[in-house]
Design a protein around this motif. Sequence first.
Motif, PDB file in Angstrom:
ATOM      1  N   ILE A   1       0.854  -1.182   0.000  1.00 29.17           N
ATOM      2  CA  ILE A   1       0.000   0.000   0.000  1.00 29.17           C
ATOM      3  C   ILE A   1       0.888   1.228   0.000  1.00 29.17           C
ATOM      4  N   THR A   2       0.749   2.049  -1.017  1.00 26.87           N
ATOM      5  CA  THR A   2       1.622   3.201  -1.185  1.00 26.87           C
ATOM      6  C   THR A   2       1.192   4.361  -0.299  1.00 26.87           C
ATOM      7  N   SER A   3       2.085   5.346  -0.172  1.00 22.36           N
ATOM      8  CA  SER A   3       1.779   6.518   0.646  1.00 22.36           C
ATOM      9  C   SER A   3       0.580   7.282   0.089  1.00 22.36           C
ATOM     10  N   GLU A   4       0.435   7.305  -1.255  1.00 22.04           N
ATOM     11  CA  GLU A   4      -0.720   7.980  -1.846  1.00 22.04           C
ATOM     12  C   GLU A   4      -2.019   7.280  -1.449  1.00 22.04           C
ATOM     13  N   GLN A   5      -2.021   5.962  -1.477  1.00 27.88           N
ATOM     14  CA  GLN A   5      -3.216   5.223  -1.067  1.00 27.88           C
ATOM     15  C   GLN A   5      -3.502   5.406   0.418  1.00 27.88           C
ATOM     16  N   ILE A   6      -2.447   5.460   1.206  1.00 32.74           N
ATOM     17  CA  ILE A   6      -2.607   5.661   2.647  1.00 32.74           C
ATOM     18  C   ILE A   6      -3.329   6.966   2.921  1.00 32.74           C
ATOM     19  N   PHE A   7      -2.948   8.040   2.205  1.00 29.24           N
ATOM     20  CA  PHE A   7      -3.618   9.329   2.395  1.00 29.24           C
ATOM     21  C   PHE A   7      -5.053   9.268   1.889  1.00 29.24           C
ATOM     22  N   GLU A   8      -5.245   8.706   0.705  1.00 31.07           N
ATOM     23  CA  GLU A   8      -6.581   8.730   0.096  1.00 31.07           C
ATOM     24  C   GLU A   8      -7.589   7.900   0.881  1.00 31.07           C
ATOM     25  N   THR A   9      -7.157   6.801   1.485  1.00 33.85           N
ATOM     26  CA  THR A   9      -8.076   5.929   2.215  1.00 33.85           C
ATOM     27  C   THR A   9      -8.131   6.243   3.702  1.00 33.85           C
TER      28      THR A   9
END
Length: 753
Positions: free
Chosen positions: A70-78
């Motif tokens: 899980i990427t940092s972008e996904q971490i922020f978005e979710t």
Amino acid sequence: MNATTNNRFKKKSLALLISVALGLSGQLAAAEEVNAEDQENAEEGVPTLIITARKTEENIQRVPVSVSAITSEQIFETGIDDVTDVQFHTPNSTLQVSRATNSTLTAYIRGVGQQDPLWGFEPGVGIYIDDVYIARPQGAVMDILDIDRLEVLRGPQGTLYGKNTIGGAVKYVTREMSGDGEFSIDATIGSFNQRDAKIAAQIPIVEDQFYFGLAYASLQRDGFGNFINTGDENYNKDLTAMRASFEYRPSDSLFFRLAHDNTQDDSNARGGYRLTPSLVTAQQPYADIYDSDTSLPVFNDVETGGTSFTIDYEINDQTSIKYVWAEREGDTYTNIDFDATAVNTFDVPAVYDDEQTTHEIQVNYSAENWRAVFGYYDYQGEACGAFDVILGLAGITLENGGCVDTESSSFYGQANIELADKWSMTIGGRYTKDEKTADVYRFVFLGSVFPEDNETPIAVQSDFNGSEDWSEFTPRIGFEYQAEDDLMYYFSYAEGFKSGGFDMRANESVNPLANEPFDPELVSTYEFGFKSDWFDNNFRLNGALFYTDYEDMQVTVQRAVGQNDFATQVVNAGESEIKGMELEGLAYINDNFNLNFAIGYIDAEFVRVDFFDPNLGQTVDVSDQWVISNTPELSANVGANYTIESSMGDFSINANWAYRSKTNIFEIPSTLDMGSYSLFNIGVNWYHPEGQWKAGLHVKNAFDEEYRVAGYNFPAVFDNQGNLVAPGLGGEDTVTGFYGDPQTIALTIGYEL
């Protein structure tokens, strides 16, 4: 995060954007190159995702081990806050906050883990920060800070990661500095007076060579409930974390990194929710599951941190060498009120202290038709602690304490060999030797005694020293068939080894054999999997079937002996079998809309369990009464992302639904066990057209589902008519539960320079 489809769809090579993918290619050695077609397709659709799950850079779709990232972008978005949220995005994973703690991790993957966080016991799922192993679960519920991605490997990783990864591994991969000056800040406000701040910066000291990075977080939140009798907050959060690093690149072939991290958790000790009326105070279960009572101070102090130094040198085009040194330590003082009443019927203040030093040397080599990685790993650690069981009605305290010193060393190697045009083979192994020395005591004191008190015991129930060593060779062998550029099948056999040890709660007065060491655990897993992209790469489906033979599982059992004593036993459960499947899918409907899903199914059961019952005074087979804990039979999640483009910037709408079937908290079924439940999260994110500003509004557990994740079970005995036959430990009926977060709403605003 993929979707089902069938073979008639035409495919093209497309790499993964999100990190939930199953199946890895058998090249466990040198870094796999991203070919020109991968790079071209990264521009067309889903970017290529490069991971280091096997200690080398690889395209996640080209290797055969089940992994999610899980990427940092996904971490922020979710809206993921810490590692426990990851279980709702990956199959067959349980990552929970342990019992009465705020930051101790209970981790299970594919039915393998360790539910007892006591010092001296080894985890079954390895936790890593940039390839540095975290030996103790205290402080392992790390909040997201300065992270590039999270990687979750499923199945035994005994070759490359060694002992105590028999269930799998969870890796925090921090950001590598870009060399440019950067600064970012995120501020969050939310439910229960949440107020978080995260700051990260990197500064070039010598252009293109020497950089300094710093990240800091302050995470604050009021309690979800209260201790009714004292007015203190329950389930609050008071945590600070920091990470600092220096990176030096004197040339393209040489890299140095010095990093330090520290986390300080001053949140109140958590109080459990009574599921039954108190026999002592007649207190009924409260209306709010986050409310409790306590007869202890709510003081809780957990500090963890460490320093690491890495050298990575590329000798030539074929050979590179890497060395990692690390030191870590942790200190915990906490107060646990087991019975959750205003009377000190069953109270447990506790202290933990651990430290570790590790060294690892790794060599990667690549030739024309084969690649390999070889290494040596050394671990030196000491874990100490003491806890006092205060039985106020009896006027006594039972104190367990001691230390375990561990020396572990291992040699490993693994190679990928090209057999034919589409066939390859992975073969490897690791030899590990563990040596443990333990001292264990158990004293009885008059009155209420705390770990820091210096009192004279009135009785000695245990006082012994022990030493033992174990060694094990854990092989891995696999075959990969690249049927097409975007379709791969693989089969693998892998073994895992979890170290043996000594019971730090040993009570020789009840069980004379309690001073004997318990044996290691051994896991053997067969896995068949595939990776595929379909329908012009708009659909991706990855899957795996696995069968695990689990021998000598270490199960910690605690039972009351009368009202004023208890006995524990670390049972090497004779044998258990675990079989299951995993599917992960991703469907790209168009450039603005995508769907994802993950499904995990596990059929796990004990085949034989030889258990010494202290009340019967004999060993019995209880396999028909026991179950595999912290392992729901079915776990699933479905997510969606929709992007709206506008002159004001892009808006991204995210929704995720996660389901978990019934979960047994302990190996012995009880009223603590949690039935099936579902969680629904939704969020809206905004990105400024020039890229400097972003914002996210996230609603988690939107329908305010109540779900129990842990508890304590020392019940009284009642007859069929509900009449009391015998009180439990301390004269109480102690059945207390701990719960996941309620509905929360949070707004985060971020700025990046």
